[in-house]
Design an enzyme around this catalytic site. Structure first.
Site, mmCIF file in Angstrom:
data_model
loop_
_atom_site.group_PDB
_atom_site.id
_atom_site.type_symbol
_atom_site.label_atom_id
_atom_site.label_comp_id
_atom_site.label_asym_id
_atom_site.label_seq_id
_atom_site.Cartn_x
_atom_site.Cartn_y
_atom_site.Cartn_z
ATOM 1 N N SER A 308 59.117 -33.380 68.051
ATOM 2 C CA SER A 308 58.400 -32.519 68.984
ATOM 3 C C SER A 308 57.445 -33.341 69.834
ATOM 4 C CB SER A 308 57.606 -31.452 68.217
ATOM 5 O OG SER A 308 58.474 -30.568 67.556
ATOM 6 N N GLY A 345 61.599 -31.143 71.549
ATOM 7 C CA GLY A 345 60.880 -32.314 72.047
ATOM 8 C C GLY A 345 60.271 -32.138 73.414
ATOM 9 N N GLU A 394 66.872 -27.269 72.373
ATOM 10 C CA GLU A 394 66.170 -26.298 71.533
ATOM 11 C C GLU A 394 64.675 -26.363 71.860
ATOM 12 O OE1 GLU A 394 67.223 -27.234 67.497
ATOM 13 O OE2 GLU A 394 69.379 -27.142 67.895
ATOM 14 N N SER A 395 64.340 -25.989 73.064
ATOM 15 C CA SER A 395 62.983 -26.188 73.595
ATOM 16 C C SER A 395 62.082 -25.001 73.305
ATOM 17 C CB SER A 395 63.061 -26.453 75.102
ATOM 18 O OG SER A 395 63.932 -27.522 75.382
ATOM 19 N N GLY A 396 61.788 -24.763 72.036
ATOM 20 C CA GLY A 396 61.017 -23.588 71.661
ATOM 21 C C GLY A 396 59.565 -23.633 72.091
ATOM 22 N N ARG A 397 58.893 -24.744 71.795
ATOM 23 C CA ARG A 397 57.476 -24.867 72.131
ATOM 24 C C ARG A 397 57.247 -24.671 73.632
ATOM 25 N NH1 ARG A 397 53.415 -27.798 69.326
ATOM 26 N NH2 ARG A 397 55.047 -28.622 67.954
ATOM 27 N N TYR A 459 9.677 -42.720 60.633
ATOM 28 C CA TYR A 459 8.664 -42.162 59.732
ATOM 29 C C TYR A 459 8.788 -40.653 59.584
ATOM 30 C CZ TYR A 459 6.380 -46.653 59.161
ATOM 31 O OH TYR A 459 6.111 -47.950 58.817
ATOM 32 N N CYS A 547 34.946 -18.144 53.998
ATOM 33 C CA CYS A 547 34.011 -18.877 53.134
ATOM 34 C C CYS A 547 34.599 -20.243 52.820
ATOM 35 C CB CYS A 547 33.751 -18.092 51.861
ATOM 36 S SG CYS A 547 33.058 -16.453 52.150
ATOM 37 N N TYR A 592 54.485 -21.254 66.768
ATOM 38 C CA TYR A 592 54.212 -21.594 65.365
ATOM 39 C C TYR A 592 52.994 -20.916 64.736
ATOM 40 C CZ TYR A 592 57.666 -25.258 66.187
ATOM 41 O OH TYR A 592 58.805 -25.922 66.514
#
Length: 722
Positions: A308, A345, A394-397, A459, A547, A592
């Site tokens: 990627s 990628g 496969e250019s998902g991003r 100090y 927390c 994602y």
């Protein structure tokens, strides 16, 4: 450092050590700060009045990472350009108006949904698909390439039903398909592609067992253009065996483990020791096995994945060229090769730097990417006199990142309260100080008179540490320790050593909504979505509701460790029409984050709305809305039973709170139905149907959904978050 000298010295009652030790506790009047402070403030106000939205666009780099989908409008709000460069002025969507429409109570025309909130823009998905297709078509035509581009969307990037369905619908004209990496993803893809283009590819990646392979072969039997990509050498025997049993002639691909390696964080899946793919000898073994079974003609696709966020086209061409050589060799060995799948990628410029040396950016655009891919394959195939293959990616991003914006609210800001000089009672502090601590104070005073900042800091720190030790030993009271802390903060402020960064508490779980920041240090653009016509006067970091010490964001684009923010309005009518609320947006997070998010501290998913550009007065329509995960939902996900829990608590209330048991029970019931996040004001949400809580913005769609779901009037429910 005259101001500090006056401050420290003025705190000593009569000037000189002797008078103080003698017990004269009268304090001299504190010398006021010099007039330069007032002048500076006035100067700052002058600068603020000259601040414009364009200044904010540059400050937050919106003109870099946001192009062509996000900008700042004249009102100082984030403007969404859903059609990219083709968006006309009247089609721009004011993001603050969307948030107000969604979050305002129903009584004033809103939908009553609670933030945090994900806003989806399907028009943007369509534009991304069309832009990617156009880039490859232009490269194919310009270079005389003998085949075509036919992409697939890897559903792992965002498996949301409506996202995947939209991609299939928008991509149908150019045969855009889907990629699956697991059995549920394959089921999802099969269902969606039943309504897609019959030529669209269904690429089956991931590790496989008999059930996975059987399901993929069934998809082939259902006339879906399914390709089973071999990730392991052993999978070929399963494919051969099961395909014969089912009498299905499979289309097979194999994933090659390239020697080309991507050096960044996302390149860990590349190279000879990468997680996925077959080595050269394993590829030869698979070819031999298929040839021996009379199925070598079934081998039609070569797949690889450099990693990627490929940073440069030089690395891209190197990897694609290597894969093209493997492809041509498979042709020579007799395989019926037709498709080369270059994997993912295609990167996103998260920080707007256009850099090829960062995991947060890439040095190319869609056109350069497509041109590099087409050229690398064409050159190799022409040298080997090989027919140009179909190019798949496969250019998902790159497809889904832009379309989704996470909106969350700052609930408060923590900053140290630094007292005025005349509020610090030095004699009170000195009462219980050790001799060493007193000496530190006098040394601090002397250093202040000499304008020696470095010695002052030395100090002041020693005095504070000695007092902390005395407190631990029980020889110094908490009031005196607090006074010493105040003195230290004042000294730090006067010498310019205090930390100017404030912590803003945000109504969010980073672990749920921005998990990549916590897990891999992925940085996303975060920007106030309004008040961008005002100069931000504060540097801040963001702390979430969990927390957990990791529940904070202290790294931002541009290598910054703080984010320019505005003072909170505290409920005033100011703030760009947000009624005192302060909204932030996390951008480019459509890939994602939703799938990877957990339920740490049992904070569930945010509310989700879908927004389309329209020709109405507001330029948008909310076409779908889903309330966020309730307290009951997240409890149920961890195997608790909210209904039984409520009964137990209700019976307890009836036992111990006889007179107000009903009211307490009602309050507890509402909490089960509410989101876990904080809420500044009560509101009641939209009316929904028993079809998963989806909201339909117009009566026609609403009635159609009622008929489809078969819900009667009595079965309709109100999801109240009051």
């Amino acid at each position: 450092m005259p101001a500090l000298a006056c401050c420290v010295d003025a705190a000593v009652a009569p000037p000189g050590y002797a008078a103080f030790i003698a017990g004269d506790s009268s304090l001299a009047a504190a010398v006021p700060f010099s007039s330069s402070t007032t002048a500076t403030a006035a100067s700052g106000d002058s600068v603020s009045t000259q601040w414009s939205p364009s200044h904010s666009a540059a400050l937050y780099r919106i003109d870099s990472w946001g192009v062509p989908y996000f900008s700042v409008n004249d009102s100082g709000n984030i403007a969404v350009r859903p059609h990219g460069v083709s968006t006309s002025a009247h089609q721009e969507i004011d993001l603050l108006k969307v948030v107000k429409k969604v979050s305002d109570p129903k009584s004033v025309g809103g939908l009553g949904l609670q933030v945090p909130l994900i806003v989806r823009f399907p028009d943007m998905l369509k534009n991304r698909l069309e832009s990617l297709q156009s880039a490859f078509e232009s490269a194919v035509q310009a270079q005389g390439y003998g085949s075509h581009y036919q992409g697939v969307y890897p559903v792992k990037c965002n498996q949301d039903r409506f996202v995947v369905e939209d991609i299939v619908k928008f991509g149908s004209p150019f045969r855009f398909g889907l990629e699956a990496g697991s059995k549920p993803e394959l089921l999802l893809a099969m269902n969606c592609l039943c309504k897609g283009n019959p030529e669209a590819l269904l690429v089956c990646n991931g590790f496989k067992d008999s059930e996975y392979i059987s399901l993929a072969l069934l998809a082939r039997k259902l006339a879906l253009n399914t390709v089973i990509v071999l990730e392991q050498e052993e999978e070929v025997n399963l494919v051969i065996e099961i395909s014969k049993k089912l009498s299905v002639r499979p289309v097979i691909g194999l994933r090659a483990k390239l020697r080309t390696k991507h050096s960044g964080h996302f390149g860990s899946t590349s190279g000879e020791k990468g997680k996925f793919g077959l080595t050269t000898n394993q590829i030869l073994s698979v070819v031999k096995e298929l040839h021996g079974s009379g199925m070598l003609d079934c081998l039609q696709l070569l797949h690889f994945h450099i990693g990627s966020q490929i940073p440069s086209t030089a690395l891209l061409q190197d990897g694609v060229g290597e894969a093209a050589q493997i492809y041509s060799e498979l042709v020579r060995l007799g395989a019926n090769m037709k498709v080369i799948d270059i994997g993912g990628g295609l990167g996103i410029d998260y920080d707007g730097s256009k850099s090829g040396n960062s995991d947060l950016s890439v040095s190319y655009g869609l056109e350069e990417y497509a041109s590099a891919v087409v050229n690398a394959i064409r050159v190799v195939c022409d040298k080997k006199s090989i027919k140009h293959p179909i190019i798949c990616s496969e250019s998902g991003r790159a497809i889904v990142s832009h379309h989704s914006v996470l909106i969350f609210e700052a609930m408060g800001a923590a900053a140290p309260t630094i007292p005025a000089v005349n509020q610090i009672n030095i004699p009170f502090i000195m009462e219980s100080l050790s001799e060493d601590a007193r000496a530190d104070y006098w040394n601090l005073s002397d250093a202040a008179m000499r304008h020696d900042n470095e010695t002052c800091l030395f100090y002041a720190d020693k005095l504070k540490q000695r007092c902390v030790e005395q407190f631990k030993e029980g020889t110094l009271g908490i009031e005196q320790l607090g006074a010493v802390d105040a003195l230290f903060d004042l000294v730090m402020k006067m010498i310019g050593g205090s930390d100017p960064v404030r912590t803003y508490l945000v109504n969010l779980s980073i672990f749920t909504s921005i998990p990549d920041f916590w897990s891999i240090g992925q940085i996303f653009p975060i920007v106030p979505i309004h008040r961008l016509d005002e100069k931000p006067a504060v540097k801040g970091v963001l702390s979430d509701l969990t927390c957990d010490s990791d529940g904070k964001i202290d790294k931002f684009i541009g290598g910054q460790t703080s984010l320019p923010l505005h003072e909170l309005d505290g409920g005033s009518a100011a703030g760009g029409g947000a009624k005192g609320r302060y909204y932030l947006g996390m951008f480019l997070g459509g890939a994602y984050q939703e799938a990877l998010g957990g339920v740490h501290n049992l904070f569930g998913g945010p509310s989700v709305v879908t927004v389309l550009q329209s020709d109405g007065p507001q330029s948008f329509a909310v076409t779908r809305a889903m309330p966020g995960t309730s307290c009951g939902d997240v409890l149920r996900a961890m195997q608790h039973e909210p209904e039984l829990m409520f009964d137990t608590i209700k019976h307890r209330a009836q036992e111990f709170c006889i007179f107000d048991a009903a009211a307490l029970s009602g309050s507890i019931a509402r909490t089960f139905h509410n989101m876990p996040y904080l809420e500044l004001a009560s509101s009641c949400s939209l009316t929904a149907l028993n079809n998963g809580g989806f909201y339909y913005c117009n009566e026609e769609d609403y009635n159609a959904a009622s008929v489809e779901s078969g819900a009667s009037e009595d079965e309709q429910w109100s999801y109240c978050i009051a």
